[in-house]
Design a protein around this motif. Structure first.
Motif, mmCIF file in Angstrom:
data_model
loop_
_atom_site.group_PDB
_atom_site.id
_atom_site.type_symbol
_atom_site.label_atom_id
_atom_site.label_comp_id
_atom_site.label_asym_id
_atom_site.label_seq_id
_atom_site.Cartn_x
_atom_site.Cartn_y
_atom_site.Cartn_z
ATOM 1 N N GLN A 22 -6.661 1.747 -8.887
ATOM 2 C CA GLN A 22 -5.203 1.559 -8.788
ATOM 3 C C GLN A 22 -4.808 0.714 -7.576
ATOM 4 O O GLN A 22 -3.637 0.423 -7.384
ATOM 5 N N GLN A 23 -5.812 0.381 -6.728
ATOM 6 C CA GLN A 23 -5.578 -0.443 -5.524
ATOM 7 C C GLN A 23 -4.575 0.204 -4.566
ATOM 8 O O GLN A 23 -3.758 -0.479 -3.932
ATOM 9 N N VAL A 24 -4.628 1.536 -4.462
ATOM 10 C CA VAL A 24 -3.750 2.241 -3.527
ATOM 11 C C VAL A 24 -4.566 3.253 -2.731
ATOM 12 O O VAL A 24 -5.678 3.629 -3.118
ATOM 13 N N LEU A 82 -0.191 3.388 0.515
ATOM 14 C CA LEU A 82 -0.408 2.007 0.945
ATOM 15 C C LEU A 82 -1.218 1.235 -0.092
ATOM 16 O O LEU A 82 -2.100 1.799 -0.746
ATOM 17 N N ARG A 83 -0.920 -0.062 -0.222
ATOM 18 C CA ARG A 83 -1.741 -0.933 -1.049
ATOM 19 C C ARG A 83 -3.029 -1.250 -0.299
ATOM 20 O O ARG A 83 -3.027 -1.413 0.928
ATOM 21 N N LEU A 84 -4.153 -1.329 -1.019
ATOM 22 C CA LEU A 84 -5.400 -1.708 -0.371
ATOM 23 C C LEU A 84 -5.327 -3.175 0.057
ATOM 24 O O LEU A 84 -4.746 -4.007 -0.644
ATOM 25 N N GLU A 90 -6.206 -7.047 0.617
ATOM 26 C CA GLU A 90 -6.925 -7.991 -0.245
ATOM 27 C C GLU A 90 -7.992 -8.767 0.519
ATOM 28 O O GLU A 90 -8.951 -9.252 -0.062
ATOM 29 N N TYR A 125 -3.814 6.992 -0.331
ATOM 30 C CA TYR A 125 -2.933 7.986 0.273
ATOM 31 C C TYR A 125 -3.444 8.235 1.693
ATOM 32 O O TYR A 125 -4.599 8.628 1.891
ATOM 33 N N THR A 171 -12.762 -2.391 2.306
ATOM 34 C CA THR A 171 -12.047 -1.099 2.295
ATOM 35 C C THR A 171 -12.602 -0.143 3.342
ATOM 36 O O THR A 171 -11.845 0.528 4.049
ATOM 37 N N SER A 186 -9.515 3.093 -5.870
ATOM 38 C CA SER A 186 -9.790 1.656 -5.952
ATOM 39 C C SER A 186 -9.280 1.035 -7.251
ATOM 40 O O SER A 186 -8.820 -0.114 -7.256
#
Length: 454
Positions: A424-426, A394-396, A398, A428, A402, A422
Motif C-alpha cells: 500500500q506504500q504507507v 506516512l507515504r513511503l 520514493e 503507521y 525503506t 509495502s
C-alpha cells in the motif's frame, strides 16, 4: 474514523476469530449427548474431548506468541488455522472417543488467538485500536450466540461427524480471509533478548498481570454462567433449551448500544481506567440482581442483560488496554499470556459451573460468582491509566531505502514503532506525544521534508 485499510483488516481478522469460535462453540451444546454414540465413550472422556481444546490452547498460546514477536505473523496464523482444520477432520473421521480427543487436541494446538490480535494491533492506528478490538470482541460474542442456536439444528441434519467437518470448512475459510489483510513489516527500537528473558519481562509487569487476572476472571464467570443459567431459564422463566439462543441474541444486541458509547468515551476522553472499573461494577450488579431475583423471569433477564453489557465493554477494552500496556517489542508475547489466561479461565469456569449445578441453593451459587467478581474489582483498583500513543500515516519515500528510512525515524525521540505496509506504500508511525520535544519535531520535519502536526 477508521480508514479503508483498517476497516478491511478489522473485518477480515474479526471474521477469522468468529469462524474459529463458531466451529468451536457449535460442538459444546450437543457433545454431552451426541458424544455418547462414540465407541469407548464415558462421561469423563466426553468431558475431556470438550475440554482438551482449551487445554491445548492455554499451553501453546505463549510459544506461538513468542515466535510471533520475532517473525512475520501471517504465516503463523495460517499454520494455526491449518492445525484447526486438520483437527476437525481427524475428529470427523473418528469412530472412537479417543480419536475425537486427539482431533480436538490438534485443533487446539493452532493457538493463534494472540497472534491474530497482535496482527490487528499492527494494522490499526492507536486512535482506532479500541474500535477494532471492540469489533473483534463483538464477533466472538455473536459467534457464541449463533453457534448455540445452530449447533443442535446442524447436528440433526449432518450428525456429530458432519459438525466436525463444518469446523474444518470454517478453518479453511478463515485462511482465505487473510488475503484481505495487508502484508506488514514491523520496525522498532533494537533489543537483544532471549525468549525466556522476554517472557520474564512480560510476567514482571504488574499492570499486565492485573489484565491477565481480569481476562481469566471474565471468562471464568462467563463460562460458569452459561453452564449454570440454562437450567434456571427453563425452571423459572419457562423458556425451553431450544429457544435460549433467541434470548441471548437480543440481549447481546441491546448490550452493543451501551457498549460502543462506553468504548468511545474510554478512548476519546482517556477514561479507560474509569470505564474498566465501572464495567466490573456492572458485572457485580448483574450478579447481585441474579442472587435476589433469579426466580422472576424478568429480573433474571435484567440480571443477564446487565452482565452482557458489562461483559461486552470488558471484551473490547481488555485487548486494547493490553496493546497499550505491553512493551512494543513483546506485544504478541503479552497477548499470548493473556490468551492463555482466558482459556484457563474458561476451563476453571466450566469446572466451577458444574459444581454450582450440584448445589441445592441457587442464590448461594450466584453469591459465589459475585464474591469472585468483587475480588477481581479490588485487584483492578491497582491499575494505572494506560499510556496513550498517537499514529501518523506516512507515504513511503520514493528515493530512499525503506530500512534506512525507518531506522532514521526510530532514532527520533518519541518515535516508538514503524509498521510498514509495502504493497500500500504507507507506514503507521506510532508516537509518544509526551516524549516529543522541539528538537525531535524539527528532526522529523527535516526527515519528511514537511512539517507534521503532532
Amino acid at each position: 474514523m477508521m480508514n479503508s485499510l483498517e476497516r478491511r483488516s478489522t473485518f477480515a481478522l474479526s471474521s477469522i476469530f468468529a469462524l474459529r469460535m463458531l466451529g468451536l462453540f457449535m460442538i459444546i451444546p450437543v457433545f454431552s449427548v451426541a458424544g455418547q454414540s462414540y465407541q469407548y465413550a464415558t462421561p469423563a472422556l466426553i468431558g475431556l474431548a470438550v475440554g482438551v481444546y482449551g487445554l491445548s490452547q492455554a499451553i501453546l498460546q505463549i510459544p506461538f506468541s513468542l515466535i510471533a514477536d520475532r517473525f512475520s505473523r501471517k504465516p503463523l496464523v495460517v499454520l494455526g488455522l491449518l492445525l484447526f482444520a486438520i483437527g476437525g477432520a481427524v475428529a470427523a473421521m473418528s469412530d472412537t472417543i479417543y480419536g475425537v480427543i486427539i482431533g480436538r487436541a490438534i485443533a487446539g494446538a493452532g493457538a493463534v488467538s494472540a497472534v491474530v490480535m497482535a496482527l490487528l494491533a499492527d494494522v490499526t492506528r492507536e486512535e482506532q485500536r479500541t474500535k477494532a478490538m471492540a469489533a473483534m470482541g463483538m464477533s466472538i460474542g455473536l459467534s457464541f450466540v449463533v453457534a448455540f442456536s445452530l449447533g443442535p439444528w446442524l447436528t440433526s441434519l449432518v450428525g456429530i461427524s458432519g459438525l466436525f467437518w463444518v469446523t474444518t470448512i470454517m478453518g479453511l475459510a478463515a485462511i482465505a480471509m487473510l488475503l484481505l489483510v495487508p502484508k506488514v513489516t514491523r520496525h522498532h527500537k533494537n533489543f537483544q533478548q532471549g525468549y525466556l528473558a522476554q517472557l520474564k519481562q512480560v510476567l514482571k509487569m504488574s499492570d499486565l498481570n492485573r489484565l491477565h487476572v481480569s481476562v481469566f476472571t471474565l471468562h471464568l464467570l462467563l463460562t460458569a454462567m452459561f453452564i449454570y443459567v440454562p437450567s434456571q431459564l427453563i425452571e423459572f422463566a419457562k423458556i425451553p433449551l431450544a429457544k435460549h439462543g433467541l434470548i441471548y441474541l437480543p440481549l447481546l444486541v441491546i448490550s452493543l448500544f451501551f457498549a460502543f458509547p462506553s468504548i468511545i468515551v474510554a478512548e476519546k476522553y482517556r477514561k479507560m481506567r474509569s470505564i474498566f472499573l465501572t464495567a466490573i461494577a456492572g458485572i457485580i450488579l448483574g450478579l447481585i440482581t441474579l442472587i435476589f431475583g433469579y426466580e422472576s423471569k424478568y429480573i433474571l433477564l435484567i440480571g443477564l442483560g446487565l452482565f452482557f453489557i458489562a461483559f461486552n465493554v470488558m471484551e473490547a477494552l481488555l485487548p486494547s488496554w493490553l496493546s497499550k500496556a505491553a512493551p512494543i517489542q513483546s506485544k504478541a508475547t503479552a497477548m499470548g499470556v493473556n490468551a492463555s489466561s482466558q482459556f484457563l479461565g474458561a476451563f476453571f469456569g466450566g469446572t466451577l459451573g458444574g459444581q454450582l449445578l450440584m448445589l441445592n441453593n441457587t442464590a448461594f451459587g450466584w453469591s459465589i460468582l459475585t464474591a469472585i467478581a468483587i475480588i477481581w474489582l479490588l485487584i483492578s483498583f491497582g491499575l494505572a491509566q494506560p499510556r496513550y500513543l498517537s499514529s501518523l500515516v506516512l507515504r513511503l519515500p520514493e528515493n530512499k531505502q525503506t530500512d534506512e528510512w525507518t531506522s532514521q525515524l526510530l532514532a527520533i525521540r518519541g518515535i516508538e514503532e514503524v509498521v510498514v505496509m509495502s504493497d500500500q506504500q504507507v507506514a503507521y508511525v506510532k508516537v509518544d506525544k509526551q516524549r516529543i520535544d522541539e528538537a525531535a519535531r524539527q528532526h522529523l520535519t527535516h526527515l519528511l521534508g514537511k512539517e507534521v502536526a503532532i
